[in-house]
Write an enzyme that holds these catalytic residues in place. Structure first.
Site, short mmCIF file in Angstrom:
data_model
loop_
_atom_site.label_atom_id
_atom_site.label_comp_id
_atom_site.label_asym_id
_atom_site.label_seq_id
_atom_site.Cartn_x
_atom_site.Cartn_y
_atom_site.Cartn_z
CD GLU A 265 52.68 -88.43 22.74
OE1 GLU A 265 53.65 -88.00 23.40
OE2 GLU A 265 51.80 -87.68 22.28
CD GLU A 316 59.99 -84.80 16.03
OE1 GLU A 316 59.33 -83.94 15.41
OE2 GLU A 316 59.52 -85.49 16.96
CE LYS A 319 59.35 -82.01 19.91
NZ LYS A 319 58.78 -83.20 20.58
CD GLU A 325 60.26 -81.52 24.51
OE1 GLU A 325 59.55 -81.69 23.51
OE2 GLU A 325 59.99 -82.05 25.62
#
Length: 452
Positions: A265, A316, A319, A325
């Protein structure tokens, strides 16, 4: 995605830049495919990646059978993840064989499962039960795969870089694994990787641990002052290379410098609750990450190719937590790019929206940054506090008796310091983001003796 580990103290002095050239053909790049939010079904995701992008591998945070079925026959490699809580049970060989039978054998090789990551950032959890069972689980899963005749799926685990302790001078060559984890946990894991020819997977995030006064060093931007490692005499122009070489140095110190490294990541959010997150900064960071995945290497590992998985595929919206985030994605849920990093085939757009044009740095006149009308006083005070401390802005003019103290309002004071930061950073539109509370205008807001 990694939660913020303890501050990584690579306190280099200034920022860095590299030539931003994306290879004409990107040979291989992966993405982390998270699913928290109102996102398209896996079949559509797999078709999009196969037909419209040069992304050739995905990493998921579970073993979702719907995702595994969707990628069957696409030729796209998949990294699956064992949930952290399942690790202790997999220290039992029989349970590991059952896990492989249920989660790998029904899908592979139709779906190209490349790695099994046993948990994610286990050492960061501090859970001694999971930590002590991590390597036994990895060994048992590997044995179960071999017993089932599957030899092209490797077993690894992803590590946060809080596993590294740096020398106070910040020299990458002095990077070492933290005492207690070095010989007791990581040396046996590295020995396992060498024996099984599996990679050591790390999550190097400059975003978690950079010096806010030197953002450019974290995102490959100019202007920069090169940093010289006093021990190797190598020159570092960005934090990412320093993190990679610190990891390599820690591995080499234990005698495992030959073990392959995979970047599980890394990324940069396009929005957060601070001014260093913008579309431009995220695009700049990820373009350079892509470049580095194409065998550019680092000062201590020249010409070495790092298999890399960018975080993440989508923004997303489901989240929890801070704004960042929900803003790590390369694409929106309709497959349109959040920003362009050169991954779409033949310049295709993925959905209904084109990628926004990224502003080019400019030194021309006629641009000022002011507070948006909808910004709250709390947000504006936060902008003032940040700009006057970490942003390097001279805020004397808005103090009592200063040339810009009047009119004495939060909005005018915030506009002055936001604009001062904007002008100081080359009038680049990304420098006026301030978490969405700034706006670039063409009318000079100067008033009397208060000059913007």
């Amino acid at each position: 995605m990694a939660k913020a580990p303890p501050s990584i103290s690579l306190l280099f002095i200034l920022s860095a830049a590299v030539c931003l050239t994306i290879p004409a053909t990107i040979s291989a790049i992966g993405v982390n495919y998270g699913t928290l939010g109102n996102l398209p079904p896996p079949t559509e995701v797999a078709n999009f990646l196969k037909t419209q992008t040069s992304i050739d591998s995905v990493k998921i945070f579970n073993v979702d059978p719907n995702i595994l079925r969707a990628f069957a026959g696409t030729g796209i490699s998949v990294v699956v993840t064992v949930p952290n809580g399942d690790i202790p049970a997999l220290a039992n060989g029989r349970q590991a064989r059952r896990w492989v039978s249920a989660n790998i054998l029904p899908f592979h090789p139709q779906t190209k499962i490349k790695y099994i990551s046993v948990g994610n950032e286990i050492l960061l959890t501090g859970d001694n039960n999971m930590i002590s069972n991590l390597l036994p689980a990895m060994r048992n899963l590997n044995k179960a795969l071999v017993r089932a005749g599957v030899r092209d799926v490797k077993v690894t685990t992803a590590h946060s870089l809080n596993i590294i302790a740096y020398d106070p001078n910040g020299a990458p060559s002095s990077g070492r694994f933290r005492p207690g984890w070095d010989q007791g946990v990581l040396a046996p894991i590295l020995a396992y990787h060498r024996r099984t020819k599996s990679p050591f997977m790390i999550n190097p995030y400059p975003y978690f641990g950079f010096d806010p006064k030197n953002v450019n060093f974290a995102i490959f931007r100019s202007p920069y002052k090169a940093v010289r490692d006093p021990f190797t005499h190598k020159i570092y122009t960005n934090m990412y290379d320093a993190l990679m070489d610190a990891t390599y140095s820690a591995m080499k110190a234990l005698g495992y410098g030959d073990v392959n490294i995979v970047v599980g990541e890394t990324g940069w959010p396009s929005a957060c609750d601070a001014p260093w997150c913008s579309l431009e900064n995220a695009a700049w960071f990820n373009r350079n990450i892509i470049k580095r995945s194409q065998r550019q290497g680092t000062p201590l590992m020249p010409n070495r190719r790092f298999e890399t998985y960018i975080f993440g595929l989508f923004n997303e919206d489901g989240k929890p937590g801070p704004t960042a985030e929900r803003n790590w994605g390369l694409f929106h849920s309709d497959f349109s790019p959040v920003y362009d990093v050169g991954l779409l085939r033949n310049g295709q757009g993925g959905g209904g929206r084109p990628a926004p044009a990224l502003p080019a740095p400019t030194t021309a006149g006629g641009k000022w940054c002011v507070a948006k009308l909808g910004a709250s006083d709390a947000q504006l005070q936060g902008n003032i506090d940040w700009a006057c401390s970490q942003g390097g802005v001279d805020c004397k003019p808005i103090q009592a008796g200063g040339s810009c103290f009047n009119p004495n309002s939060m909005r005018t004071h915030a506009s002055f310091v936001m604009n001062a930061y904007f002008q100081k950073n080359g009038r680049n539109d990304g420098s006026c983001n301030f978490s969405g509370t700034g706006v670039v205008v063409g009318n000079n807001p100067s008033n009397g003796a208060c000059r913007y």
